[in-house]
Design a protein around this motif. Structure first.
Motif, PDB file in Angstrom:
ATOM      1  N   THR A  27     -10.088  -1.463 -28.677  1.00  0.00           N
ATOM      2  CA  THR A  27      -9.275  -1.734 -27.487  1.00  0.00           C
ATOM      3  C   THR A  27      -9.834  -1.013 -26.271  1.00  0.00           C
ATOM      4  O   THR A  27      -9.959  -1.589 -25.194  1.00  0.00           O
ATOM      5  CB  THR A  27      -7.815  -1.304 -27.732  1.00  0.00           C
ATOM      6  OG1 THR A  27      -7.316  -2.007 -28.864  1.00  0.00           O
ATOM      7  CG2 THR A  27      -6.951  -1.596 -26.536  1.00  0.00           C
ATOM      8  N   VAL A  28     -10.198   0.257 -26.449  1.00  0.00           N
ATOM      9  CA  VAL A  28     -10.716   1.047 -25.329  1.00  0.00           C
ATOM     10  C   VAL A  28     -12.062   0.508 -24.867  1.00  0.00           C
ATOM     11  O   VAL A  28     -12.298   0.314 -23.669  1.00  0.00           O
ATOM     12  CB  VAL A  28     -10.831   2.534 -25.724  1.00  0.00           C
ATOM     13  CG1 VAL A  28     -11.602   3.326 -24.681  1.00  0.00           C
ATOM     14  CG2 VAL A  28      -9.448   3.124 -25.931  1.00  0.00           C
ATOM     15  N   TYR A  31     -12.623  -2.766 -22.745  1.00  0.00           N
ATOM     16  CA  TYR A  31     -12.483  -2.673 -21.292  1.00  0.00           C
ATOM     17  C   TYR A  31     -13.844  -2.274 -20.732  1.00  0.00           C
ATOM     18  O   TYR A  31     -14.379  -1.210 -21.056  1.00  0.00           O
ATOM     19  CB  TYR A  31     -11.398  -1.646 -20.957  1.00  0.00           C
ATOM     20  CG  TYR A  31     -11.148  -1.442 -19.503  1.00  0.00           C
ATOM     21  CD1 TYR A  31     -10.733  -2.486 -18.686  1.00  0.00           C
ATOM     22  CD2 TYR A  31     -11.310  -0.187 -18.925  1.00  0.00           C
ATOM     23  CE1 TYR A  31     -10.495  -2.292 -17.343  1.00  0.00           C
ATOM     24  CE2 TYR A  31     -11.072   0.018 -17.589  1.00  0.00           C
ATOM     25  CZ  TYR A  31     -10.669  -1.037 -16.806  1.00  0.00           C
ATOM     26  OH  TYR A  31     -10.432  -0.830 -15.468  1.00  0.00           O
ATOM     27  N   ARG A  35     -16.423   1.076 -21.494  1.00  0.00           N
ATOM     28  CA  ARG A  35     -17.627   0.908 -22.313  1.00  0.00           C
ATOM     29  C   ARG A  35     -18.857   1.390 -21.546  1.00  0.00           C
ATOM     30  O   ARG A  35     -19.708   2.099 -22.091  1.00  0.00           O
ATOM     31  CB  ARG A  35     -17.779  -0.548 -22.724  1.00  0.00           C
ATOM     32  CG  ARG A  35     -18.961  -0.807 -23.615  1.00  0.00           C
ATOM     33  CD  ARG A  35     -19.032  -2.242 -24.103  1.00  0.00           C
ATOM     34  NE  ARG A  35     -18.952  -3.222 -23.036  1.00  0.00           N
ATOM     35  CZ  ARG A  35     -17.949  -4.106 -22.893  1.00  0.00           C
ATOM     36  NH1 ARG A  35     -16.974  -4.154 -23.757  1.00  0.00           N
ATOM     37  NH2 ARG A  35     -17.939  -4.950 -21.889  1.00  0.00           N
TER      38      ARG A  35
END
Length: 58
Positions: A27-28, A31, A35
């Protein structure tokens, strides 16, 4: 008692995050700016950078 409840809540939060760590990371890193920030930070580590570049451009 209130302090004990706060510690238990923090412990449960970390436990849930650990159980779902790959889902959280996907999920992180899904974005784009996060990344890009992670890759930029990783490429600043000299040993890691040379190892990655050596394998990519073999």
């Amino acid at each position: 008692m209130n302090r004990w409840v706060k510690w238990m809540a923090v412990l449960l939060l970390f436990s849930a995050a650990y159980r779902n760590r790959y889902r959280v990371l996907n999920t992180v890193f899904g974005y784009g700016p996060a990344r890009k920030l992670a890759v930029t930070a990783a490429m600043r580590i000299p040993g890691l950078r040379s190892r990655v570049m050596g394998r990519v451009f073999q």
